[in-house]
Design an enzyme around this catalytic site. Structure first.
Site, PDB file in Angstrom:
ATOM      1  N   HIS A   1       3.652   0.972  -9.515  1.00 24.79           N
ATOM      2  CA  HIS A   1       4.885   1.524  -8.972  1.00 24.79           C
ATOM      3  C   HIS A   1       5.211   0.994  -7.588  1.00 24.79           C
ATOM      4  O   HIS A   1       6.356   0.692  -7.272  1.00 24.79           O
ATOM      5  CB  HIS A   1       4.742   3.041  -8.923  1.00 24.79           C
TER       6      HIS A   1
ATOM      7  N   ARG B   1      -1.003  10.809  -5.589  1.00 23.45           N
ATOM      8  CA  ARG B   1      -0.752   9.964  -6.747  1.00 23.45           C
ATOM      9  C   ARG B   1      -2.011   9.273  -7.271  1.00 23.45           C
ATOM     10  O   ARG B   1      -2.225   9.194  -8.472  1.00 23.45           O
ATOM     11  CB  ARG B   1       0.277   8.907  -6.369  1.00 23.45           C
TER      12      ARG B   1
ATOM     13  N   LEU C   1      10.980   5.908   1.142  1.00 20.77           N
ATOM     14  CA  LEU C   1      12.349   5.914   1.652  1.00 20.77           C
ATOM     15  C   LEU C   1      12.317   6.122   3.158  1.00 20.77           C
ATOM     16  O   LEU C   1      13.048   5.495   3.915  1.00 20.77           O
ATOM     17  CB  LEU C   1      13.152   7.029   0.971  1.00 20.77           C
TER      18      LEU C   1
ATOM     19  N   HIS D   1       1.640   4.927 -10.282  1.00 26.62           N
ATOM     20  CA  HIS D   1       2.326   6.221 -10.237  1.00 26.62           C
ATOM     21  C   HIS D   1       1.938   7.054 -11.453  1.00 26.62           C
ATOM     22  O   HIS D   1       1.973   6.567 -12.579  1.00 26.62           O
ATOM     23  CB  HIS D   1       3.839   5.998 -10.218  1.00 26.62           C
TER      24      HIS D   1
ATOM     25  N   ARG E   1       0.215   5.619  -0.898  1.00 22.94           N
ATOM     26  CA  ARG E   1       1.423   6.168  -0.290  1.00 22.94           C
ATOM     27  C   ARG E   1       1.712   7.541  -0.874  1.00 22.94           C
ATOM     28  O   ARG E   1       1.595   7.739  -2.085  1.00 22.94           O
ATOM     29  CB  ARG E   1       2.611   5.256  -0.549  1.00 22.94           C
TER      30      ARG E   1
ATOM     31  N   GLY F   1      17.172  -9.426   1.856  1.00 21.72           N
ATOM     32  CA  GLY F   1      17.004  -8.176   1.113  1.00 21.72           C
ATOM     33  C   GLY F   1      17.953  -7.124   1.658  1.00 21.72           C
ATOM     34  O   GLY F   1      18.119  -6.986   2.873  1.00 21.72           O
TER      35      GLY F   1
ATOM     36  N   LEU G   1      16.874  -0.397   1.262  1.00 24.19           N
ATOM     37  CA  LEU G   1      16.933   0.552   2.379  1.00 24.19           C
ATOM     38  C   LEU G   1      16.606  -0.114   3.703  1.00 24.19           C
ATOM     39  O   LEU G   1      17.337   0.031   4.675  1.00 24.19           O
ATOM     40  CB  LEU G   1      15.937   1.689   2.138  1.00 24.19           C
ATOM     41  N   ALA G   2      15.499  -0.851   3.746  1.00 26.07           N
ATOM     42  CA  ALA G   2      15.083  -1.443   5.015  1.00 26.07           C
ATOM     43  C   ALA G   2      16.055  -2.532   5.439  1.00 26.07           C
ATOM     44  O   ALA G   2      16.499  -2.567   6.593  1.00 26.07           O
ATOM     45  CB  ALA G   2      13.667  -1.991   4.892  1.00 26.07           C
TER      46      ALA G   2
END
Lengths: 256, 636, 222
Positions: B401, B331, B441, B267, B435, B41, B44-45
């Site tokens: 989401h 959310r 992010l 979301h 979350r 992958g 970002l991570a």
């Protein structure tokens, strides 16, 4: 939103493999105007699959116009006839009942066709790997607010940085030139103070790689800007030209 | 039975990470190049981990099923990234971010992990700025912030409505630099199909080359999965078309415990569904809730045009129910409230939608300011719906989401399989049962830039893992299993398309394992999913062959995994007899319809160990709250 | 010195040569037009101007040589860029919508340029050769009459006017394109550059094309 469905004729480029001969095939579809262009192709593919036929290979991912994966040439326009959107954001309400729509892959020597409407755009990654970065290791950095950056410079850099790397500029350019893509990255870093240390090295390395990969040269028709889904400005190309010329004239390093 | 050891260091919470860094073993600079690390992958991570490990000197093999690392779905995150910088002088601190995140997650996350996340959040901003991420700025040249759901301070950094894109490109360029230096080798268009475990330790992966169909084997001293979440189990979600669970699911089947699978975030601000052919749902950034007001008509079945509904007949239900947070409520609460008013028959023009209105904000700030803040989002909206949000209120509705659940990891981000690390959305770690906006992010980059590079070193230095050749029988076995599965899929030649089964699964999940759940529905869902799974393996039609670009085969493999994961999600939701965060069980609510937590019995992480299909063992990691007092969440 | 060749052989370098030589030619055209416009002052003025140029012949020859070099580079580079660009797209689109995303002028530079080149050769044969290589009228310094005779031929005049219009196409794109290539594109100034380019183009086209039209239709002669 009960709108009338549309009868459309699609002429789609089919090509079994990179070195196979390709050609257009005709498909008739009956589609809701609320559906997106790619959803129409999804439906067509489901139809083909249920007839045990090979579905049309095309790429897409986020379907929000940001990942840059999709990209079809629709009636001669990369990403279709509506400006400033990616293919995945094109909706069928922009077409009329009875229309014939031609769908082709991006065409460029540097973007060979893989299958049907899928092309290999890894050349863009090779250019980015050649110099499209700022060399800082994780951890060795000052506080985020240590360098003030004027708001207009930051937002101009942001405009350049909003390139999604889809390749529509190459597809649109009569010379299959990658100048808009490359210049957007060069510009982003040339504008920002963080990019200054490698400013001249970067532009030379990226242009050199771009030339090696078989993209054409820019002849300032500005078709790239007109077809870019993010409206990246040709000012970036001008800036890259300037950076490149300066780099060649000003720096003492001979071969980058 | 498996024992879960979270390996949380001792000592006061403020010192845990600092002490842990000191106590962890180091690999000498000269030895790092002797170790290979696989990163699956490149979001970002993944990209940040690959770049940083490359910088440190390890040999990194990075894998993505995309054509380019830059396509990972992190790119689509819009709103921003949180960091406890307190640049706005509005009372933010590491502790407050920690507190907000624990509270936002409804007390179902591990304190030590969350504190560390808040602690490194500032470094992430510094790092990204240095990479040339063009964050929004004030006129004086300093970084700008905005507020986000679930917080009363402005700590969100942003780059227009494209923060995820810019952060991902930052990590991508950092990784590109390492590719250029030869420290990272990128394998694109490879989909991980199995994890290879030898003697109980992760030793490598097996992938399918998506261009040729070739099954390839790669070994390494450690494996990192950063493969994102599994919202696409619902078929319609805001995730990208190709986002999938396959990598973590197959690792789960090889022994990695799966934690809190039922914690899936819906979301609140997405575009409503338009029809049967719809392929995915589009997210409208939560940041819109800063200035937009959410409302529906007070009258049931009101079909009037929104602009014809007078002020006194509008119900700004979030402002009414949660006066202090109002439209910025977290959310889960916002989503559920939307469902409530729609279920009452008060949806926008009778549809499954509520209004998000900018009329007052435009009056207050002027069109220009609104355009500057949300211009690109408004364009997206208008393009999809054909309506102009400057004049007509937007219509929005919740959609799947983000998945807080994922592979269980300890404080070092290592799964229950030694040598297998999990980062970003793929792990379960930091968000508990819900979350907060702009925290995904933050977590992805914290894991990749600032946590894994330390903990991987510690693993290598203390375990000194040996490289296993890819000719090892376990690799062969994994390869053969994959080939058999592919052949099986291709040979069924049934009547149903992969998509039709996926859509059916999505409907079961959305109706019974979605925004609100009950025992009866969950039990039905488990049975229905089982039946559908059987139907899939009997009656699916996967056309084409393996030795080719075969997107139908790719999708089929992913749907096969969803059909198993879906069952586990339902089982987890059924097991959790409480409502917390995004997990809402209708049986457990207060008089006012708020989530009713059961801390006595369910203050634990539910980690599921795979035994065989339909049979999982539940292992509990109790959650201890030493710093923040367990309390009923209140956003009133 | 290899670095210079490297720089000039890059895609941007080639464009830079195009732009630089192009700008030189833009300047040359201004001088050429001023010279031509003296035709409107009658035979005496024109012949005197040409005769004066004869007086500084060595200098004129040097300038001509430089001009030739500029032309050669401009043309050589154009062909090189054109050929390279063709190679960058081996298979063309079935449907081409370029008319909707770019101007005709910008897409046809190689063709307008080619015709201008043919024109240039004929033009040199008509005037430069006559003026310099012993035309009887040139020997008696009656250059004006050479011009009169040439433009009395309607076919020649028509060709001249068409070529000048194509030159206009070439200039309309080329002028602003040069600025873009040099990197002088800025929100404030570039719109002015474009406007200036248009004005320049109109002056050139009207200026040059008016002369054959004048001699064909309005010049009584003697």
């Amino acid at each position: 939103m009960e709108e009338k469905k549309l009868n459309l004729t699609l002429k789609i480029w089919r090509q079994a493999a990179p070195d196979a001969a390709g050609g257009f095939q005709e498909y008739k579809v009956y589609v809701s105007p609320d559906s997106s262009f790619l959803e129409m192709l999804d439906e067509l593919n489901n139809e083909l699959e249920s007839q045990n036929l090979d579905p049309i290979a095309f790429e897409s991912d986020c379907r929000e116009g940001i990942c840059g994966t999709c990209g079809l040439v629709i009636n001669g326009h990369p990403h279709g006839p509506i400006p400033k959107i990616a293919t995945c954001q094109l909706h069928m309400r922009h077409f009329k009942d009875g229309d014939t729509i031609w769908v082709e892959p991006f065409r460029a020597k540097a973007f060979p066709v893989i299958k049907d409407l899928m092309v290999d755009r890894s050349a863009f990654d090779r250019i980015m790997e050649a110099g499209g970065f700022i060399s800082v290791n994780t951890g060795s950095v000052p506080d985020g607010n240590a360098i003030p950056i004027p708001k207009d410079i930051a937002s101009e850099a942001m405009d350049s940085a909003s390139c999604i790397g889809c390749g529509a500029c190459v597809a649109a350019c009569k010379n299959a030139s990658a100048m808009l893509f490359v210049s957007a990255k060069v510009s982003q870093f040339a504008l920002l103070p963080q990019g200054q240390p490698e400013r001249y090295r970067r532009v030379q390395a990226m242009v050199k790689k771009m030339d090696e990969l078989g993209f054409g040269a820019c002849s300032n028709t500005y078709a790239c800007e007109a077809e870019c889904p993010k409206g990246i400005s040709i000012k970036n190309i001008a800036r890259m030209n300037r950076e490149f010329i300066k780099a060649k004239v000003k720096t003492e390093e001979i071969d980058v | 039975m498996l024992k879960l050891d979270s390996k949380v260091p001792t000592g006061p919470i403020e010192e845990k990470w600092t002490n842990h860094i000191f106590n962890m073993k180091l690999v000498s600079p000269a030895n790092k190049r002797k170790y290979d690390i696989i990163v699956v992958g490149t979001g970002l991570a993944g990209a940040s981990a690959a770049a940083t490990l490359g910088e440190l000197g390890y040999n990194v093999k990075a894998f993505t099923f995309h054509d380019s690392a830059r396509r990972a779905h992190s790119i689509a995150a819009q709103g921003g990234i949180n960091a406890a910088k307190n640049y706005q002088n509005d009372g933010d601190s590491v502790y407050r971010l920690f507190y907000d995140t624990i509270k936002g997650g409804d007390f179902r996350s591990r304190e030590a992990n969350v504190y560390r996340l808040a602690e490194v959040s500032g470094n992430i901003i510094d790092q990204c700025v240095a990479q040339g991420v063009p964050f929004a700025r004030e006129y004086g040249g300093t970084l700008a912030n905005r507020s986000f759901g679930g917080a009363l301070v402005s700590r969100t950094f942003y780059a227009k409505g494209q923060t995820g894109q810019q952060l991902l490109l930052g990590a991508y360029t950092a990784m590109n630099r390492q590719i250029n230096l030869g420290k990272v080798k990128l394998y694109s268009r490879r989909e991980m199909l199995d994890l290879v475990v030898v003697d109980g330790v992760a030793r490598g992966i097996v992938v399918r080359n998506l261009l040729t169909g070739e099954i390839e084997k790669y070994s390494a001293h450690a494996v990192i999965l950063a493969t994102g979440g599994y919202s696409n189990v619902f078929f319609l979600s805001t995730n990208a078309m190709n986002s999938n669970t396959t990598a973590i699911w197959r690792a789960h089947k090889k022994g990695a415990a799966f934690a809190n699978p039922c914690f899936t975030q819906i979301h609140p601000t997405c575009l409503p569904v338009h029809g049967e052919s719809q392929s995915k749902l589009t997210l409208m950034s939560e940041s819109l809730r800063n200035d937009g007001r959410i409302w529906v008509s007070k009258i049931k079945g009101d079909k009037r045009h929104p602009n014809d509904i007078p002020e006194e007949e509008r119900d700004y239900y979030l402002e009414r129910k949660y006066p202090s947070y109002g439209n910025l409520s977290p959310r889960d609460i916002s989503s559920r409230s939307a469902k409530e008013v729609v279920d009452e028959g008060r949806g926008a023009q009778g549809q499954e939608a509520v209004y998000l209105d900018f009329r007052d904000a435009i009056k207050r700030l002027g069109k220009k300011v609104i355009e500057e803040r949300y211009g690109n989002l408004f364009e997206i909206y208008q393009n999809i719906t054909g309506e102009n949000p400057y004049e007509v209120p937007m219509k929005i509705y919740p959609a799947p989401h983000y998945t807080m659940g994922g592979l269980w990891v300890d404080y070092n981000l290592m799964s229950t399989i030694p040598g297998l690390f999990v980062a970003g959305e793929a792990n379960f770690s930091d968000h508990g049962a819900n979350r907060l906006g702009a925290s995904a992010l933050m977590q992805g980059l914290a894991d990749g830039y600032f946590i894994l590079p330390y903990t991987i070193g510690n693993y290598i230095a203390s375990e000194r893992p040996k490289l296993v050749e890819t000719s090892h029988p376990e690799f062969e076995k994994a390869e053969n299993n994959i080939k058999n599965m592919i052949n099986k899929l291709l040979s069924i030649k049934g009547k149903r398309t992969v998509d039709s089964i996926h859509k059916e699964l999505g409907r079961i999940m959305w109706n019974k394992v979605g925004m609100s759940r009950n025992e009866k529905g969950l039990k039905e869902a488990i049975e229905e999913i089982k039946e559908l799974r059987e139907e899939f393996w009997k009656n699916v039609n996967v056309v084409g062959k393996n030795e080719d670009v075969n997107q139908c085969l790719e999708r089929a493999g992913r749907v096969a995994d969803y059909l198993e994961l879906g069952e586990l999600m339902a089982r987890d939701a059924l097991n959790r007899n409480e409502s917390c965060g995004a997990h809402f069980r209708e049986e457990y609510q207060t008089q006012e319809g708020e989530a009713l937590r059961n801390d006595e019995e369910y203050a634990y992480v539910a980690a599921w160990v795979f035994k065989e299909l339909g049979d999982w063992e539940l292992v509990k990691e109790p959650l201890e709250f030493e710093n923040i007092q367990l309390a009923t969440r209140s956003y009133k | 010195m290899g670095w210079i060749a490297n720089a000039l052989n890059s895609s941007i370098g080639k464009k830079f040569i195009m732009a630089l030589t192009g700008v030189c030619l833009l300047l040359f055209l201004i001088i050429h037009l001023i010279n031509n416009l003296t035709l409107y002052g009658g035979p005496e003025l024109f012949n005197t101007v040409v005769k004066n140029l004869e007086g500084i012949k060595p200098l004129v020859r040097v300038i001509e040589l430089i001009l030739v070099l500029i032309f050669v580079f401009h043309i050589y580079d154009a062909i090189r860029v054109w050929y390279g660009n063709k190679k960058a797209r081996p298979i063309n689109y079935k449907i081409n919508a370029s008319a909707e995303n770019s101007t005709l002028f910008s897409r046809t530079m190689i063709w307008s340029g080619s015709i201008i080149f043919i024109f240039l050769v004929i033009h040199l044969r008509t005037f430069w050769v006559s003026f310099n290589l012993g035309h009887p009228l040139a020997q008696s310094h009656n250059y004006y009459e050479i011009v009169v005779q040439a433009f009395r031929d309607p076919v020649y005049s028509l060709f001249y006017v068409v070529a000048i219009i194509l030159l206009g196409f070439h200039l309309k794109h080329g002028f602003q394109s040069a600025f873009q290539t040099f990197g002088w594109n800025n929100n404030k100034y570039f719109p002015m550059v474009r406007k200036l380019g248009d004005i320049y183009t109109y002056i050139m086209v009207i200026g040059f094309a008016s002369i054959p039209i004048y001699f064909l239709f309005f010049y009584g002669g003697n």
